[in-house]
Design a protein around this motif. Structure first.
Motif, PDB file in Angstrom:
ATOM      1  N   ALA A 252      48.877  54.578  25.830  1.00  9.04           N
ATOM      2  CA  ALA A 252      48.246  53.288  25.531  1.00  9.04           C
ATOM      3  C   ALA A 252      49.030  52.141  26.171  1.00  9.04           C
ATOM      4  N   THR A 253      50.363  52.224  26.107  1.00  3.26           N
ATOM      5  CA  THR A 253      51.198  51.184  26.715  1.00  3.26           C
ATOM      6  C   THR A 253      51.025  51.174  28.229  1.00  3.26           C
ATOM      7  N   GLY A 254      51.014  52.359  28.834  1.00  2.00           N
ATOM      8  CA  GLY A 254      50.809  52.455  30.279  1.00  2.00           C
ATOM      9  C   GLY A 254      49.450  51.911  30.699  1.00  2.00           C
ATOM     10  N   ALA A 255      48.413  52.230  29.922  1.00  2.00           N
ATOM     11  CA  ALA A 255      47.077  51.711  30.228  1.00  2.00           C
ATOM     12  C   ALA A 255      47.062  50.191  30.132  1.00  2.00           C
ATOM     13  N   GLY A 256      47.748  49.650  29.135  1.00  2.00           N
ATOM     14  CA  GLY A 256      47.838  48.195  28.998  1.00  2.00           C
ATOM     15  C   GLY A 256      48.536  47.558  30.183  1.00  2.00           C
ATOM     16  N   PHE A 257      49.623  48.173  30.651  1.00  2.00           N
ATOM     17  CA  PHE A 257      50.319  47.669  31.836  1.00  2.00           C
ATOM     18  C   PHE A 257      49.394  47.687  33.052  1.00  2.00           C
ATOM     19  N   LEU A 258      48.656  48.787  33.236  1.00  2.00           N
ATOM     20  CA  LEU A 258      47.744  48.886  34.380  1.00  2.00           C
ATOM     21  C   LEU A 258      46.653  47.821  34.325  1.00  2.00           C
ATOM     22  N   VAL A 259      46.044  47.647  33.158  1.00  2.00           N
ATOM     23  CA  VAL A 259      44.980  46.652  33.008  1.00  2.00           C
ATOM     24  C   VAL A 259      45.517  45.252  33.310  1.00  2.00           C
ATOM     25  N   MET A 260      46.669  44.922  32.730  1.00  2.00           N
ATOM     26  CA  MET A 260      47.242  43.592  32.971  1.00  2.00           C
ATOM     27  C   MET A 260      47.629  43.415  34.437  1.00  2.00           C
ATOM     28  N   GLY A 261      48.122  44.475  35.069  1.00  2.00           N
ATOM     29  CA  GLY A 261      48.463  44.406  36.492  1.00  2.00           C
ATOM     30  C   GLY A 261      47.248  44.156  37.358  1.00  2.00           C
ATOM     31  N   PHE A 262      46.147  44.876  37.078  1.00  2.00           N
ATOM     32  CA  PHE A 262      44.926  44.673  37.852  1.00  2.00           C
ATOM     33  C   PHE A 262      44.353  43.274  37.633  1.00  2.00           C
ATOM     34  N   ILE A 263      44.408  42.782  36.404  1.00  2.00           N
ATOM     35  CA  ILE A 263      43.928  41.417  36.142  1.00  2.00           C
ATOM     36  C   ILE A 263      44.747  40.412  36.955  1.00  2.00           C
ATOM     37  N   GLY A 264      46.054  40.550  36.922  1.00  2.00           N
ATOM     38  CA  GLY A 264      46.919  39.656  37.695  1.00  2.00           C
ATOM     39  C   GLY A 264      46.658  39.756  39.177  1.00  2.00           C
ATOM     40  N   PHE A 265      46.442  40.981  39.670  1.00  2.00           N
ATOM     41  CA  PHE A 265      46.176  41.197  41.092  1.00  2.00           C
ATOM     42  C   PHE A 265      44.881  40.518  41.519  1.00  2.00           C
ATOM     43  N   PHE A 266      43.815  40.684  40.726  1.00  2.05           N
ATOM     44  CA  PHE A 266      42.536  40.094  41.101  1.00  2.05           C
ATOM     45  C   PHE A 266      42.545  38.572  40.963  1.00  2.05           C
ATOM     46  N   VAL A 267      43.263  38.059  39.981  1.00  2.00           N
ATOM     47  CA  VAL A 267      43.399  36.598  39.871  1.00  2.00           C
ATOM     48  C   VAL A 267      44.127  36.064  41.098  1.00  2.00           C
ATOM     49  N   LYS A 268      45.185  36.749  41.515  1.00  2.00           N
ATOM     50  CA  LYS A 268      45.923  36.338  42.713  1.00  2.00           C
ATOM     51  C   LYS A 268      45.030  36.413  43.945  1.00  2.00           C
ATOM     52  N   LEU A 269      44.222  37.476  44.066  1.00  2.00           N
ATOM     53  CA  LEU A 269      43.302  37.595  45.200  1.00  2.00           C
ATOM     54  C   LEU A 269      42.309  36.446  45.233  1.00  2.00           C
ATOM     55  N   MET A 270      41.837  36.010  44.070  1.00  4.31           N
ATOM     56  CA  MET A 270      40.872  34.913  44.019  1.00  4.31           C
ATOM     57  C   MET A 270      41.533  33.592  44.403  1.00  4.31           C
ATOM     58  N   PHE A 271      42.803  33.404  44.057  1.00  8.17           N
ATOM     59  CA  PHE A 271      43.442  32.120  44.311  1.00  8.17           C
ATOM     60  C   PHE A 271      43.977  31.982  45.724  1.00  8.17           C
ATOM     61  N   ILE A 272      44.153  33.066  46.476  1.00  2.92           N
ATOM     62  CA  ILE A 272      44.638  32.950  47.853  1.00  2.92           C
ATOM     63  C   ILE A 272      43.662  32.129  48.702  1.00  2.92           C
ATOM     64  N   PRO A 273      42.348  32.437  48.731  1.00  5.80           N
ATOM     65  CA  PRO A 273      41.437  31.603  49.531  1.00  5.80           C
ATOM     66  C   PRO A 273      41.328  30.171  48.998  1.00  5.80           C
ATOM     67  N   ILE A 274      41.340  30.007  47.684  1.00  2.39           N
ATOM     68  CA  ILE A 274      41.260  28.670  47.106  1.00  2.39           C
ATOM     69  C   ILE A 274      42.479  27.863  47.507  1.00  2.39           C
ATOM     70  N   ASN A 275      43.660  28.479  47.481  1.00  2.00           N
ATOM     71  CA  ASN A 275      44.890  27.798  47.876  1.00  2.00           C
ATOM     72  C   ASN A 275      44.850  27.426  49.340  1.00  2.00           C
ATOM     73  N   ASN A 276      44.313  28.308  50.199  1.00  2.00           N
ATOM     74  CA  ASN A 276      44.210  28.004  51.633  1.00  2.00           C
ATOM     75  C   ASN A 276      43.302  26.820  51.885  1.00  2.00           C
ATOM     76  N   ILE A 277      42.206  26.718  51.134  1.00  2.00           N
ATOM     77  CA  ILE A 277      41.283  25.587  51.284  1.00  2.00           C
ATOM     78  C   ILE A 277      41.991  24.292  50.888  1.00  2.00           C
ATOM     79  N   ILE A 278      42.724  24.327  49.778  1.00  2.00           N
ATOM     80  CA  ILE A 278      43.437  23.143  49.307  1.00  2.00           C
ATOM     81  C   ILE A 278      44.503  22.714  50.312  1.00  2.00           C
ATOM     82  N   VAL A 279      45.287  23.673  50.823  1.00  2.00           N
ATOM     83  CA  VAL A 279      46.366  23.365  51.740  1.00  2.00           C
ATOM     84  C   VAL A 279      45.817  22.869  53.070  1.00  2.00           C
ATOM     85  N   SER A 280      44.695  23.429  53.546  1.00  2.00           N
ATOM     86  CA  SER A 280      44.147  23.011  54.837  1.00  2.00           C
ATOM     87  C   SER A 280      43.572  21.599  54.789  1.00  2.00           C
ATOM     88  N   ASN A 281      43.188  21.124  53.608  1.00  2.59           N
ATOM     89  CA  ASN A 281      42.632  19.772  53.488  1.00  2.59           C
ATOM     90  C   ASN A 281      43.691  18.703  53.358  1.00  2.59           C
TER      91      ASN A 281
END
Length: 82
Positions: free
Chosen positions: A52-81
């Motif tokens: 259960a602890t390992g599954a929780g770590f995996l779920v939280m890791g994937f959530i963090g990974f996908f949030v980071k993936l979503m913010f990379i393009p948003i950050n590039n748009i902000i920085v380029s402007n």
């Protein structure tokens, strides 16, 4: 609030003893009693908890990974402007 003088006066020592030492000692005694009363988990229970602890770590890791993936393009748009 009450301010402690430096160097501590005699009444400050009793204040410290009542408000710092006593609760810390009580917490230590309560913790010792809790550890004595706790049962050690058997292998099956430990395996379930570990899975259960390992599954929780995996779920939280994937959530963090996908949030980071979503913010990379948003950050590039902000920085380029700028």
């Amino acid at each position: 609030g009450r301010h402690l003088a430096w160097p501590p006066r005699a009444d400050d020592e009793t204040f410290l003893a009542q408000n710092v030492t006593s609760p810390a000692l009580q917490f230590f005694k309560d913790s010792k009693m809790l550890v004595r009363k706790c049962a050690k988990p058997d292998k099956n229970e430990f395996t379930k908890i570990a899975m259960a602890t390992g599954a929780g770590f995996l779920v939280m890791g994937f959530i963090g990974f996908f949030v980071k993936l979503m913010f990379i393009p948003i950050n590039n748009i902000i920085v380029s402007n700028l």
